[in-house]
Write a protein that holds these residues in place. Structure first.
Motif, short mmCIF file in Angstrom:
data_model
loop_
_atom_site.label_atom_id
_atom_site.label_comp_id
_atom_site.label_asym_id
_atom_site.label_seq_id
_atom_site.Cartn_x
_atom_site.Cartn_y
_atom_site.Cartn_z
N LEU A 173 -5.08 7.77 6.38
CA LEU A 173 -6.42 8.07 6.89
C LEU A 173 -7.48 7.27 6.15
CD1 LEU A 173 -6.15 11.92 7.24
CD2 LEU A 173 -6.48 10.30 9.07
N GLY A 174 -7.34 7.21 4.82
CA GLY A 174 -8.27 6.42 4.03
C GLY A 174 -8.23 4.97 4.46
N LEU A 175 -7.01 4.49 4.71
CA LEU A 175 -6.85 3.10 5.14
C LEU A 175 -7.53 2.87 6.49
CD1 LEU A 175 -5.43 0.52 4.27
CD2 LEU A 175 -3.51 1.18 5.69
N VAL A 206 -0.03 10.73 4.20
CA VAL A 206 -0.86 10.86 5.41
C VAL A 206 -2.32 10.64 5.06
CG1 VAL A 206 -1.49 12.36 7.30
CG2 VAL A 206 0.77 12.53 6.32
N VAL A 207 -2.75 11.26 3.96
CA VAL A 207 -4.14 11.10 3.54
C VAL A 207 -4.42 9.63 3.26
CG1 VAL A 207 -5.78 11.67 1.72
CG2 VAL A 207 -4.34 13.45 2.69
N ALA A 208 -3.44 8.94 2.66
CA ALA A 208 -3.63 7.52 2.37
C ALA A 208 -3.81 6.72 3.65
CB ALA A 208 -2.44 6.99 1.57
N ARG A 258 4.32 6.12 -6.84
CA ARG A 258 3.41 6.74 -7.82
C ARG A 258 3.41 8.25 -7.72
NH1 ARG A 258 -0.94 4.87 -10.88
NH2 ARG A 258 -2.22 6.66 -11.41
N ILE A 259 3.39 8.75 -6.49
CA ILE A 259 3.24 10.19 -6.31
C ILE A 259 4.60 10.78 -5.98
CG2 ILE A 259 2.10 11.97 -4.96
CD1 ILE A 259 -0.13 9.89 -4.51
N ILE A 263 2.33 3.91 -3.25
CA ILE A 263 1.95 5.32 -3.19
C ILE A 263 3.18 6.22 -3.30
CG2 ILE A 263 1.11 7.10 -1.59
CD1 ILE A 263 -1.05 5.10 -0.79
N PRO A 293 2.75 19.53 -5.09
CA PRO A 293 2.57 19.74 -3.66
C PRO A 293 1.83 18.59 -2.96
CG PRO A 293 1.18 21.23 -4.95
CD PRO A 293 2.09 20.55 -5.90
N ILE A 294 1.16 17.74 -3.73
CA ILE A 294 0.41 16.64 -3.15
C ILE A 294 1.33 15.66 -2.43
CG2 ILE A 294 0.47 15.12 -5.18
CD1 ILE A 294 -2.71 15.64 -3.21
N ILE A 352 1.17 15.68 1.34
CA ILE A 352 0.03 15.18 2.12
C ILE A 352 -0.45 13.81 1.69
CG2 ILE A 352 -0.79 17.49 2.76
CD1 ILE A 352 -3.01 17.06 0.64
N ALA A 353 -0.07 13.36 0.49
CA ALA A 353 -0.64 12.11 -0.02
C ALA A 353 -0.45 10.92 0.94
CB ALA A 353 -0.07 11.79 -1.39
N PHE A 399 0.83 -1.21 0.00
CA PHE A 399 0.00 0.00 0.00
C PHE A 399 0.86 1.26 0.00
CE2 PHE A 399 -2.71 3.18 2.18
CZ PHE A 399 -3.75 3.20 1.27
#
Lengths: 323, 298
Positions: free
Chosen positions: B105-107, B101-103, B89-90, B86, B94-95, B98-99, B82
């Motif tokens: 949270l989604g998890l 951390v956001v991932a 990929r990213i 990420i 600027p993403i 945060i990407a 996971f």
């Protein structure tokens, strides 16, 4: 001169859009009007996240708590101080903004994990605090009665249409103000700070103060959204502001594209649509109580991950990917 | 005096559970530079697995071991399948900030939803393997039970093992080197990706243990560990996010502060105390009280 006409154009655009909403609101049923009010409320809350995360680069998980602050301030103003609901909504905005300012001095200057974690702590702990002060009404909370629509609108002007008008108007005005702010000197400073903090400092931007400013404005917007939310559910209680609300707002922001305010309404639509979709899925395939209760959360989270992975800069990115 | 002794013992017990959670967060932070908010979900999922094993086998201890193993496996899998994609990929824009951390949270949301699908939202209980009745001192019962003692012993052993691993083995050296400077570690032949996955596995195991030690004193439900995540985070911040010793010490500071406030001032002040401490630390010494950042250049 050019800037002036751009501002004028934006004002016209917002008025046109508001007029359009008015027409639509006249032609749909009460359920749609009620849902439309939620779309407006969520749109405003998501805009507050976009301002904070997309433009100034800070990540907050505490916007559910900031909404709760606004909600309690608004509810107490009408219920205990017997103020006019519109004044209560304005108070909600300013109290939440003030709360954001105080909190901002402590944490907004901090970057990345610190702000995210601190706001998470706030979101987890604030609802349980509300239970402990009698004035906040415990689990029952405080009622927020916006009152019947003014008599001059006529007999058949329903309560739901009144909700829709207030929510849409509040969201439109607030987002218009923010759109203006973002196309001003402040907006450019925000973006400069987000993209390269050191470079921004070199150009004379006081990034610490700017971060606090962004956090304060964002908190005020969230407070207004919180006030609208409790208007729609006619009362505020701790359970109306769970941590999952913060996650939903974040999802709404990422789905719209966190770096632009343009499509922000899409996020509001998505957040209102998800429970509907979950409902229809449950109706079709059935499922246990746990499945029914957790499906919306599952969809929100899955959407969040998908959006971060495949279209982190908004759905527009998917369209122009061919290049 | 009795009140004081009770407060000290309770502080040690709760502090030690916070310590497991803060250690888990610090292990991931050191290796990945991400606060793993999904840790609450991982921990509660592994506790549910432990719960299932206990129901089937009838033994708390089998459940405990299975939960720890499951925690490690889940942690490693999350990093490998996971987080790593990420990060791959990213890489621009600027993403990037945060990407990840956001991932997580989604998890967290996904894991909690899956638990809701599988086990429902009802409250389950895990019976403690030893008595939860308080010890008697001078004829009066205190709020410290054999189970609390067991928690304390388990956490102490875990911390000793972790210290041994980090200080006395080559693997520990690799873990420390990768955390300190991934580039240099890579140059000296350490497989940094694998080491990072190991960090996630250790964190997952610590989270599983935390869940199994925490839940017998309360209930098991999908959000059971959210509060522990917050306290673990605060403890990790007190300790400076980067140091394992700091994580444990920070957890003890937090445990003592919370328990002394609640037993001497008001039992309502759990969250305000924790939150005020967090804000104070961030205002006065954001690098953490126990941080050794001075000697480092990151």
């Amino acid at each position: 001169m050019h800037n002036f006409s751009a501002t004028k154009k934006r004002l016209l655009l917002f008025i046109l859009f508001g007029w359009l909403l008015l027409l639509v609101g006249d032609r749909v049923g009460e359920l749609r009007q009620y849902q439309g009010s939620f779309v407006a409320m969520y749109t405003l809350a998501i805009a507050s996240i976009i301002l904070l995360t997309g433009y100034s680069g800070q990540l907050s998980l505490g916007h559910s708590a900031l909404m709760a602050v606004g909600a309690y301030a608004g509810a107490l103003s009408t219920n205990n101080a017997h103020l006019h609901p519109v004044i209560a909504l304005i108070i909600a905005t300013f109290v939440a903004g003030l709360f954001g300012l105080i909190l901002g001095f402590g944490v907004a200057r901090l970057s990345g994990p610190y702000l995210a974690g601190t706001t998470l702590a706030l979101a987890v702990s604030l609802p349980s605090l509300a239970n402990q002060f009698p004035i906040l009404g415990g689990e029952q909370g405080v009622a927020f009665d916006v009152g019947a629509p003014p008599a001059r609108f006529g007999e058949d002007f329903s309560q739901y249409k009144w909700f829709f008008w207030i929510s849409s108007l509040a969201a439109l005005i607030m987002i218009w103000l923010i759109a203006n702010l973002l196309s001003s000197k402040y907006g450019r400073s925000f973006r400069a700070m987000r993209d390269n903090q050191v470079a921004a400092q070199l150009t004379g931007i006081n990034t610490g103060r700017l971060k606090v400013t962004a956090f304060t404005i964002s908190a005020g917007m969230a407070g207004l959204a919180g006030g609208l939310l409790v208007m729609l559910i006619s009362g505020v209680s701790p359970s109306a502001f769970p941590l999952s609300l913060s996650f939903s707002l974040l999802t709404g922001a990422v789905v719209t594209g966190v770096y632009s305010l343009k499509g922000v309404m899409l996020g509001g639509l998505v957040l209102v649509a998800i429970p509907e979709i979950a409902d229809s899925v449950v109706n079709r395939i059935g499922g246990s109580e746990g499945f029914t209760a957790t499906l919306p959360g599952f969809l929100v989270s899955a959407l969040l991950i998908a959006a971060v992975l495949f279209a982190p800069n908004g759905p527009g990115q998917l369209l122009k990917k061919k290049h | 005096m009795l009140k004081f002794i009770t407060a000290v013992l309770t502080s040690l017990t709760t502090g030690s559970i916070y310590a497991l959670m803060s250690t888990a967060l610090v292990l991931v932070w050191r290796s990945t530079r991400v606060i793993n908010f999904a840790q609450a979900g991982q921990a509660v999922l592994t506790t549910y697995i432990g719960y299932e094993v206990i129901v089937r086998s009838g033994s708390y201890w089998v459940g405990l071991i299975m939960a720890i193993v499951a925690g490690a496996v889940i942690g490693a899998a999350i990093d490998r399948f996971f987080m790593r994609p990420i990060f791959k990929r990213i890489t621009t824009g600027p993403i990037v900030m945060i990407a990840p951390v956001v991932a997580t949270l989604g998890l967290l949301g996904i894991v909690q939803a899956i638990i809701g699908f599988k086990w429902g939202l009802t409250y389950q209980t895990i019976a403690a393997p030893v008595s939860t009745d308080g010890y008697r001192i001078f004829g009066s019962v205190i709020a410290f039970s054999p189970f609390n003692l067991m928690v304390l012993v388990c956490v102490t052993i875990t911390m000793l093992l972790l210290t041994l691993l980090f200080q006395k083995t080559n693997l520990g050296l690799a873990l420390r080197a990768s955390a300190h400077s991934p580039e240099i570690a890579k140059l000296s032949g350490i497989k940094v990706d694998g080491i990072r996955t190991l960090g996630w596995a250790l964190a997952g195991a610590a989270g599983g243990l935390a869940g199994m030690l925490f839940v017998p004193s309360t209930y098991l439900y999908p959000n059971a560990m959210d509060v522990l995540l917050v306290f673990g985070f605060i403890a990790a911040v007190i300790g400076g996010l980067d140091s394992l010793f700091g994580a444990v010490a920070g957890a003890m500071v937090l445990g003592f502060a919370i328990n002394f406030t609640t037993s001497y001032v008001s039992s309502r002040l759990v969250f305000p105390t924790a939150f005020i401490i967090l804000i104070l630390v961030l205002l006065i010494k954001p690098a953490g009280i126990f941080s050794n950042k001075k000697g480092r250049r990151d």
